[in-house]
Design a protein around this motif. Structure first.
Motif, PDB file in Angstrom:
ATOM      1  N   THR A 160       0.841  -1.195   0.000  1.00 53.63           N
ATOM      2  CA  THR A 160       0.000   0.000   0.000  1.00 53.63           C
ATOM      3  C   THR A 160       0.877   1.246   0.000  1.00 53.63           C
ATOM      4  O   THR A 160       1.618   1.483   0.947  1.00 53.63           O
ATOM      5  CB  THR A 160      -0.935   0.028   1.230  1.00 53.63           C
ATOM      6  OG1 THR A 160      -1.795  -1.112   1.180  1.00 53.63           O
ATOM      7  CG2 THR A 160      -1.769   1.296   1.271  1.00 53.63           C
ATOM      8  N   GLY A 161       0.791   2.000  -1.060  1.00 50.45           N
ATOM      9  CA  GLY A 161       1.531   3.265  -1.132  1.00 50.45           C
ATOM     10  C   GLY A 161       0.778   4.365  -0.407  1.00 50.45           C
ATOM     11  O   GLY A 161      -0.444   4.487  -0.548  1.00 50.45           O
ATOM     12  N   LEU A 162       1.500   5.152   0.369  1.00 49.23           N
ATOM     13  CA  LEU A 162       0.870   6.217   1.139  1.00 49.23           C
ATOM     14  C   LEU A 162       0.176   7.228   0.226  1.00 49.23           C
ATOM     15  O   LEU A 162      -0.945   7.659   0.500  1.00 49.23           O
ATOM     16  CB  LEU A 162       1.915   6.901   2.028  1.00 49.23           C
ATOM     17  CG  LEU A 162       1.380   7.841   3.105  1.00 49.23           C
ATOM     18  CD1 LEU A 162       0.343   7.163   3.989  1.00 49.23           C
ATOM     19  CD2 LEU A 162       2.538   8.361   3.942  1.00 49.23           C
ATOM     20  N   LYS A 163       0.802   7.584  -0.893  1.00 50.55           N
ATOM     21  CA  LYS A 163       0.207   8.571  -1.806  1.00 50.55           C
ATOM     22  C   LYS A 163      -1.123   8.078  -2.352  1.00 50.55           C
ATOM     23  O   LYS A 163      -2.118   8.806  -2.344  1.00 50.55           O
ATOM     24  CB  LYS A 163       1.162   8.895  -2.949  1.00 50.55           C
ATOM     25  CG  LYS A 163       0.574   9.953  -3.911  1.00 50.55           C
ATOM     26  CD  LYS A 163       1.447  10.186  -5.107  1.00 50.55           C
ATOM     27  CE  LYS A 163       0.925  11.221  -6.065  1.00 50.55           C
ATOM     28  NZ  LYS A 163      -0.505  11.359  -6.202  1.00 50.55           N
ATOM     29  N   ASP A 164      -1.165   6.820  -2.817  1.00 55.28           N
ATOM     30  CA  ASP A 164      -2.418   6.272  -3.351  1.00 55.28           C
ATOM     31  C   ASP A 164      -3.490   6.205  -2.272  1.00 55.28           C
ATOM     32  O   ASP A 164      -4.663   6.492  -2.531  1.00 55.28           O
ATOM     33  CB  ASP A 164      -2.190   4.888  -3.948  1.00 55.28           C
ATOM     34  CG  ASP A 164      -1.372   4.932  -5.230  1.00 55.28           C
ATOM     35  OD1 ASP A 164      -1.333   6.004  -5.870  1.00 55.28           O
ATOM     36  OD2 ASP A 164      -0.771   3.903  -5.582  1.00 55.28           O
ATOM     37  N   LEU A 165      -3.098   5.821  -1.073  1.00 54.11           N
ATOM     38  CA  LEU A 165      -4.044   5.745   0.032  1.00 54.11           C
ATOM     39  C   LEU A 165      -4.630   7.123   0.326  1.00 54.11           C
ATOM     40  O   LEU A 165      -5.844   7.285   0.444  1.00 54.11           O
ATOM     41  CB  LEU A 165      -3.356   5.180   1.275  1.00 54.11           C
ATOM     42  CG  LEU A 165      -4.188   5.134   2.553  1.00 54.11           C
ATOM     43  CD1 LEU A 165      -5.420   4.259   2.380  1.00 54.11           C
ATOM     44  CD2 LEU A 165      -3.336   4.647   3.713  1.00 54.11           C
ATOM     45  N   LEU A 166      -3.761   8.115   0.421  1.00 53.28           N
ATOM     46  CA  LEU A 166      -4.227   9.472   0.721  1.00 53.28           C
ATOM     47  C   LEU A 166      -5.069  10.035  -0.415  1.00 53.28           C
ATOM     48  O   LEU A 166      -6.077  10.715  -0.166  1.00 53.28           O
ATOM     49  CB  LEU A 166      -3.038  10.380   1.020  1.00 53.28           C
ATOM     50  CG  LEU A 166      -2.230  10.001   2.268  1.00 53.28           C
ATOM     51  CD1 LEU A 166      -1.004  10.884   2.402  1.00 53.28           C
ATOM     52  CD2 LEU A 166      -3.090  10.049   3.518  1.00 53.28           C
ATOM     53  N   ASP A 167      -4.694   9.735  -1.647  1.00 54.59           N
ATOM     54  CA  ASP A 167      -5.502  10.176  -2.793  1.00 54.59           C
ATOM     55  C   ASP A 167      -6.907   9.580  -2.736  1.00 54.59           C
ATOM     56  O   ASP A 167      -7.887  10.245  -3.091  1.00 54.59           O
ATOM     57  CB  ASP A 167      -4.834   9.787  -4.116  1.00 54.59           C
ATOM     58  CG  ASP A 167      -3.610  10.639  -4.439  1.00 54.59           C
ATOM     59  OD1 ASP A 167      -3.389  11.674  -3.759  1.00 54.59           O
ATOM     60  OD2 ASP A 167      -2.864  10.253  -5.366  1.00 54.59           O
ATOM     61  N   SER A 168      -7.012   8.346  -2.269  1.00 54.04           N
ATOM     62  CA  SER A 168      -8.319   7.672  -2.238  1.00 54.04           C
ATOM     63  C   SER A 168      -9.288   8.324  -1.253  1.00 54.04           C
ATOM     64  O   SER A 168     -10.500   8.210  -1.409  1.00 54.04           O
ATOM     65  CB  SER A 168      -8.155   6.182  -1.912  1.00 54.04           C
ATOM     66  OG  SER A 168      -7.874   5.994  -0.534  1.00 54.04           O
ATOM     67  N   VAL A 169      -8.754   9.000  -0.256  1.00 52.22           N
ATOM     68  CA  VAL A 169      -9.614   9.692   0.713  1.00 52.22           C
ATOM     69  C   VAL A 169      -9.477  11.205   0.621  1.00 52.22           C
ATOM     70  O   VAL A 169      -9.970  11.939   1.476  1.00 52.22           O
ATOM     71  CB  VAL A 169      -9.356   9.210   2.164  1.00 52.22           C
ATOM     72  CG1 VAL A 169      -9.886   7.816   2.369  1.00 52.22           C
ATOM     73  CG2 VAL A 169      -7.898   9.302   2.524  1.00 52.22           C
TER      74      VAL A 169
END
Length: 196
Positions: free
Chosen positions: A30-39
């Motif tokens: 899980t990439g932090l950037k993708d996770l943060l983008d998702s929310v």
């Protein structure tokens, strides 16, 4: 300098999204950037909530622990007896696995296999499993007092047996793409070995 106002709703959305991402992709995947983008949280804002991805991992484990405890308490409160409540709790888990077509499995078990290098995550996982075990133990002890559960075995040992058997059944569920190993686990223990 004033600390920014933190939104509890945003924090909960982040914890739910991280639990989902860690379950589907793993912690390391899980990439932090993708996770943060998702929310829709800017990376700079993330650090107002958690100082690191590892701290988010700990918070996600603790969030999962709280959700599990709430689900167990609700299942026990709505049941005719403690054994029925324990069964209802696990049936809720089965329904969740079926909704996701057996994808992912158990977040705590998955993270336990992945985060052995992080002492803070291992400590959070140990606490989460102990909390889960203690909730099941207390319900089984109530069942023992009511004559519904064998009392020649310690309730904590029975709870450990149930959770450890369940986690093995979750692995088999993922392989077989079927809830039958989970139901078999409950039948063998709640309807068999645990009966007085």
């Amino acid at each position: 300098m004033a600390r920014p106002r933190l939104s509890e709703g945003t924090r909960l959305r982040l914890l739910d999204a991280s639990a989902n991402a860690f379950l589907r992709q793993g912690y390391h995947g899980t990439g932090l950037k993708d996770l943060l983008d998702s929310v829709e949280i800017p990376k700079g804002s993330f650090y107002n909530y958690y100082p690191s991805k590892e701290a988010l991992g700990v918070a996600t484990i603790e969030h999962t622990q709280r959700c599990t405890a709430e689900t167990l308490a609700a299942a026990l409160d709505g049941a005719a007896d403690p054994v029925s409540g324990v069964r209802a709790f696990f049936e809720i888990q089965i329904a969740g696995f079926e909704r996701t077509r057996f994808e992912g499995g158990c977040l705590l078990a998955n993270l336990a296999g992945e985060l052995d290098e992080s002492q803070s995550c291992r400590t959070a996982l140990a606490t989460a499993f102990l909390s889960w075990r203690n909730g099941i133990r207390d319900a089984l002890a109530d069942g023992q007092r009511l004559g519904l559960v064998r009392d020649d075995e310690d309730a904590a040992d029975l709870a450990d047996m149930l959770i450890e058997s369940w986690e093995g059944a979750v692995i088999r569920m993922k392989v077989d793409q079927s809830a039958e190993p989970l139901r078999k686990c409950l039948r063998r223990l709640l309807d068999g070995y645990f009966r007085p």
